[in-house]
Design an enzyme around this catalytic site. Structure first.
Site, PDB file in Angstrom:
ATOM      1  N   HIS A  53       6.456  40.990 -87.188  1.00 27.19           N
ATOM      2  CA  HIS A  53       7.917  40.934 -87.248  1.00 27.19           C
ATOM      3  C   HIS A  53       8.389  39.793 -88.142  1.00 27.19           C
ATOM      4  CE1 HIS A  53       8.650  37.753 -84.170  1.00 27.19           C
ATOM      5  NE2 HIS A  53       7.512  38.177 -83.712  1.00 27.19           N
ATOM      6  N   TYR A 181      17.275  36.469 -78.859  1.00 32.28           N
ATOM      7  CA  TYR A 181      17.680  35.398 -77.949  1.00 32.28           C
ATOM      8  C   TYR A 181      19.150  35.592 -77.607  1.00 32.28           C
ATOM      9  CZ  TYR A 181      13.515  32.716 -79.360  1.00 32.28           C
ATOM     10  OH  TYR A 181      12.234  32.289 -79.592  1.00 32.28           O
ATOM     11  N   PRO A 273       8.730  27.539 -73.295  1.00 29.86           N
ATOM     12  CA  PRO A 273       8.341  28.732 -74.063  1.00 29.86           C
ATOM     13  C   PRO A 273       9.375  29.192 -75.091  1.00 29.86           C
ATOM     14  CG  PRO A 273       8.935  29.307 -71.796  1.00 29.86           C
ATOM     15  CD  PRO A 273       8.950  27.821 -71.866  1.00 29.86           C
ATOM     16  N   LYS A 277       5.624  28.371 -78.876  1.00 31.58           N
ATOM     17  CA  LYS A 277       4.691  27.470 -79.562  1.00 31.58           C
ATOM     18  C   LYS A 277       3.405  27.157 -78.801  1.00 31.58           C
ATOM     19  CE  LYS A 277       7.082  26.754 -83.254  1.00 31.58           C
ATOM     20  NZ  LYS A 277       6.713  27.669 -84.342  1.00 31.58           N
ATOM     21  N   TYR A 365       9.946  28.062 -87.025  1.00 29.98           N
ATOM     22  CA  TYR A 365       9.620  29.184 -86.150  1.00 29.98           C
ATOM     23  C   TYR A 365       8.337  29.880 -86.614  1.00 29.98           C
ATOM     24  CZ  TYR A 365      10.694  32.730 -82.708  1.00 29.98           C
ATOM     25  OH  TYR A 365      10.636  33.548 -81.613  1.00 29.98           O
TER      26      TYR A 365
HETATM   27  C1  LIG Z   1       2.814  32.558 -67.292  1.00 33.59           C
HETATM   28  C2  LIG Z   1       2.743  31.921 -68.654  1.00 33.59           C
HETATM   29  C3  LIG Z   1       3.491  32.457 -69.704  1.00 33.59           C
HETATM   30  C4  LIG Z   1       3.448  31.867 -70.950  1.00 33.59           C
HETATM   31  N1  LIG Z   1       4.191  32.412 -71.953  1.00 33.59           N
HETATM   32  C5  LIG Z   1       4.158  31.839 -73.169  1.00 33.59           C
HETATM   33  C6  LIG Z   1       4.904  32.387 -74.233  1.00 33.59           C
HETATM   34  O1  LIG Z   1       5.602  33.382 -74.098  1.00 33.59           O
HETATM   35  N2  LIG Z   1       4.832  31.781 -75.447  1.00 33.59           N
HETATM   36  C7  LIG Z   1       4.036  30.664 -75.648  1.00 33.59           C
HETATM   37  O2  LIG Z   1       3.968  30.173 -76.763  1.00 33.59           O
HETATM   38  N3  LIG Z   1       3.326  30.133 -74.664  1.00 33.59           N
HETATM   39  C8  LIG Z   1       3.366  30.693 -73.437  1.00 33.59           C
HETATM   40  N4  LIG Z   1       2.633  30.163 -72.443  1.00 33.59           N
HETATM   41  C9  LIG Z   1       1.818  29.008 -72.764  1.00 33.59           C
HETATM   42  C10 LIG Z   1       0.501  29.415 -73.395  1.00 33.59           C
HETATM   43  O3  LIG Z   1      -0.040  30.503 -72.702  1.00 33.59           O
HETATM   44  C11 LIG Z   1      -0.401  28.191 -73.330  1.00 33.59           C
HETATM   45  O4  LIG Z   1       0.183  27.202 -74.146  1.00 33.59           O
HETATM   46  C12 LIG Z   1      -1.824  28.502 -73.785  1.00 33.59           C
HETATM   47  O5  LIG Z   1      -2.467  29.301 -72.825  1.00 33.59           O
HETATM   48  C13 LIG Z   1      -2.613  27.208 -73.971  1.00 33.59           C
HETATM   49  O6  LIG Z   1      -3.964  27.535 -74.138  1.00 33.59           O
HETATM   50  P1  LIG Z   1      -5.084  26.563 -73.603  1.00 33.59           P
HETATM   51  O7  LIG Z   1      -6.367  27.198 -73.996  1.00 33.59           O
HETATM   52  O8  LIG Z   1      -4.797  25.179 -74.019  1.00 33.59           O
HETATM   53  O9  LIG Z   1      -4.933  26.565 -72.009  1.00 33.59           O
HETATM   54  P2  LIG Z   1      -5.201  27.745 -70.991  1.00 33.59           P
HETATM   55  O10 LIG Z   1      -4.861  29.052 -71.585  1.00 33.59           O
HETATM   56  O11 LIG Z   1      -4.526  27.321 -69.730  1.00 33.59           O
HETATM   57  O12 LIG Z   1      -6.778  27.732 -70.795  1.00 33.59           O
HETATM   58  C14 LIG Z   1      -7.429  26.710 -70.074  1.00 33.59           C
HETATM   59  C15 LIG Z   1      -8.645  27.308 -69.407  1.00 33.59           C
HETATM   60  O13 LIG Z   1      -9.345  26.277 -68.742  1.00 33.59           O
HETATM   61  C16 LIG Z   1      -9.736  26.726 -67.469  1.00 33.59           C
HETATM   62  N5  LIG Z   1      -9.872  25.542 -66.596  1.00 33.59           N
HETATM   63  C17 LIG Z   1      -8.897  24.804 -66.042  1.00 33.59           C
HETATM   64  N6  LIG Z   1      -9.420  23.802 -65.346  1.00 33.59           N
HETATM   65  C18 LIG Z   1     -10.753  23.883 -65.472  1.00 33.59           C
HETATM   66  C19 LIG Z   1     -11.834  23.122 -64.982  1.00 33.59           C
HETATM   67  N7  LIG Z   1     -11.634  22.051 -64.208  1.00 33.59           N
HETATM   68  N8  LIG Z   1     -13.076  23.501 -65.303  1.00 33.59           N
HETATM   69  C20 LIG Z   1     -13.300  24.578 -66.085  1.00 33.59           C
HETATM   70  N9  LIG Z   1     -12.314  25.342 -66.591  1.00 33.59           N
HETATM   71  C21 LIG Z   1     -11.054  24.997 -66.281  1.00 33.59           C
HETATM   72  C22 LIG Z   1      -8.634  27.660 -67.019  1.00 33.59           C
HETATM   73  O14 LIG Z   1      -9.085  28.600 -66.055  1.00 33.59           O
HETATM   74  C23 LIG Z   1      -8.287  28.343 -68.334  1.00 33.59           C
HETATM   75  O15 LIG Z   1      -9.029  29.519 -68.569  1.00 33.59           O
HETATM   76  C24 LIG Z   1       2.647  30.732 -71.169  1.00 33.59           C
HETATM   77  C25 LIG Z   1       1.904  30.181 -70.135  1.00 33.59           C
HETATM   78  C26 LIG Z   1       1.940  30.768 -68.875  1.00 33.59           C
HETATM   79  C27 LIG Z   1       1.129  30.161 -67.762  1.00 33.59           C
END
Ligand SMILES: Cc1cc2nc3c(=O)[nH]c(=O)nc-3n(C[C@H](O)[C@H](O)[C@H](O)COP(=O)(O)OP(=O)(O)OC[C@H]3O[C@@H](n4cnc5c(N)ncnc54)[C@H](O)[C@@H]3O)c2cc1C
Length: 373
Positions: A53, A181, A273, A277, A365
């Site tokens: 998009h 939005y 959100p 980002k 964006y």
């Molecule tokens: C419900 C929801 C909706 C979202 N919607 C959006 C959106 O629309 N747009 C957007 O930009 N962002 C959104 N986000 C945010 C985005 O999903 C996160 O910023 C992104 O997942 C970050 O990735 P990450 O790998 O850093 O963390 P995570 O995806 O949280 O991955 C971390 C991983 O580490 C694992 N973990 C945690 N603790 C431990 C431990 N002690 N030992 C071993 N493993 C562990 C967890 O199980 C997980 O699998 C959303 C988040 C949520 C929760």
């Protein structure tokens, strides 16, 4: 990415694979995220099933709706492709090269992080285990152990909470054609998408809202009440397949490196959100982290490793500022002084008439380029 650079790694995951692959999260990919996924061989299904998009619409109550054309201002496109799908692609790529992922681990602890012999301990099926390593990538999200392993006199945390949350649903219905939005006196609403038969909608809700108080009918009714009439009439409703409430907050932890530990993604920062980002920042951190580790482990130079935290944080703070700005612009704030409300309305009018402001928003964006990529 480390495997492609010839570096061994091992992933420890607290949850089961099935749990990780059921989690519904982000889905709007910046141009840089799309380019990186293609460059590392993970673009094929995204290009087939994702939905490109070219910008977002803003519908302000009582004013004409308009479109921020990111393609026109930046020449780049974004992509709607669910984080869950990216995770599936990552698992498949990891499996294809036999890379170890140890799931359902508990009691993960990081040790000797400032020594030359760091190690990680964890438990699996009741047995304690130890991994000796050169570096630890702390990619374990906001509630993980990595950030908590940095001593409190080293770590600085910057935080802002907002006085509302987002109630989101996913439904297997054709999405509204534009990411839109909506600013409304009843509260903010957002129409988003994952693919041609998967819609994502959000409405601003109170911090104490409970999912059980929001059956689908009530959600659809409230969503439509916050959209312009022509938009509301064209939204296709259906049963929700996921429904969640998330509070909005901004958090940054500095530094992102402590000895052999490099934080990435939500382990170091949270964005509201609004700017889409969170996932994209996790991807850019991982780009900088891989570059730093590859350079150090392959050539013994530490130029990128030494600058990992400051380079990643520059991009993080940009996304924090943009996400904060958009959050402040487009929500209803309880007890907001009338003066600030007028400023906000004027900010919208300025955005509406000024191509310069639209171009600036479009650039942020679609995502700033990764430094040195
Ligand atoms: C419900 C929801 C909706 C979202 N919607 C959006 C959106 O629309 N747009 C957007 O930009 N962002 C959104 N986000 C945010 C985005 O999903 C996160 O910023 C992104 O997942 C970050 O990735 P990450 O790998 O850093 O963390 P995570 O995806 O949280 O991955 C971390 C991983 O580490 C694992 N973990 C945690 N603790 C431990 C431990 N002690 N030992 C071993 N493993 C562990 C967890 O199980 C997980 O699998 C959303 C988040 C949520 C929760």
């Amino acid at each position: 990415m480390l495997h492609r650079d010839g570096i061994d790694s091992l992933v420890l995951e607290r949850q089961s694979r099935a749990h990780v692959l059921e989690r519904i999260r982000a889905g709007v990919l910046e141009a840089g995220t799309v380019d990186l996924l293609r460059a590392i061989g993970l673009g094929e299904r995204m290009d087939r099933e994702g939905h490109p998009h070219d910008g977002s619409a803003i519908a302000w109550e009582g004013k004409p709706r308009f479109f921020i054309d990111t393609k026109k201002y930046t020449g780049k496109r974004m992509m709607a492709y669910g984080q869950t799908e990216i995770t599936k692609d990552l698992y498949a790529a990891r499996d294809a090269v036999g890379g170890p992922i140890i799931d359902e681990v508990s009691n993960v602890a990081l040790h000797a992080l400032t020594s030359s012999k760091p190690y990680v301990t964890y438990e699996k099926e009741g047995q304690s285990r130890r991994i000796d390593c050169d570096y630890v990538a702390g990619c374990d999200g906001y509630h993980g152990v990595s950030r908590a392993s940095i001593p409190s006199d080293v770590l600085r945390t910057f935080e802002r909470s907002y006085p509302f949350g987002w109630l989101g649903i996913m439904s297997e219905t054709p999405p509204y054609p534009d990411l839109c939005y909506c600013y409304h006196s009843r509260g903010f609403a957002l129409a988003s998408m994952r693919n041609p038969m998967l819609s994502r909608y959000y409405i601003q809700c109170d911090l104490d809202a409970r999912i059980e108080d929001w059956p689908d009918d009530r959600f659809w009714e409230e969503l439509k009440a916050r959209c312009p009439k022509d938009m509301a009439d064209s939204i296709v409703v259906g049963p929700s397949i996921e429904k969640s409430i998330a509070p909005l907050r901004s958090v940054v932890a500095e530094p992102m490196r402590y000895g052999c530990l490099l934080l990435a993604g939500d382990a170091a920062h949270i964005v509201p959100p609004t700017g889409a980002k969170g996932l994209n920042l996790a991807v850019s951190d991982v780009f900088y982290l891989t570059r730093a580790l590859t350079e150090t482990l392959k050539s013994s130079r530490t130029h990128h490793l030494d600058r990992y935290s400051e380079t990643a944080l520059r991009r993080v703070w940009n996304a924090e500022r943009m996400s904060w700005w958009l959050t402040m612009l487009i929500h209803q704030f309880p007890d907001e002084p009338p003066f600030e409300r007028r400023l906000r309305e004027n900010q919208f009018d300025y955005l509406h008439v000024s191509e310069h402001v639209q171009a600036s928003l479009a650039e942020q964006y679609v995502g700033l380029p990764f430094e040195g990529y």
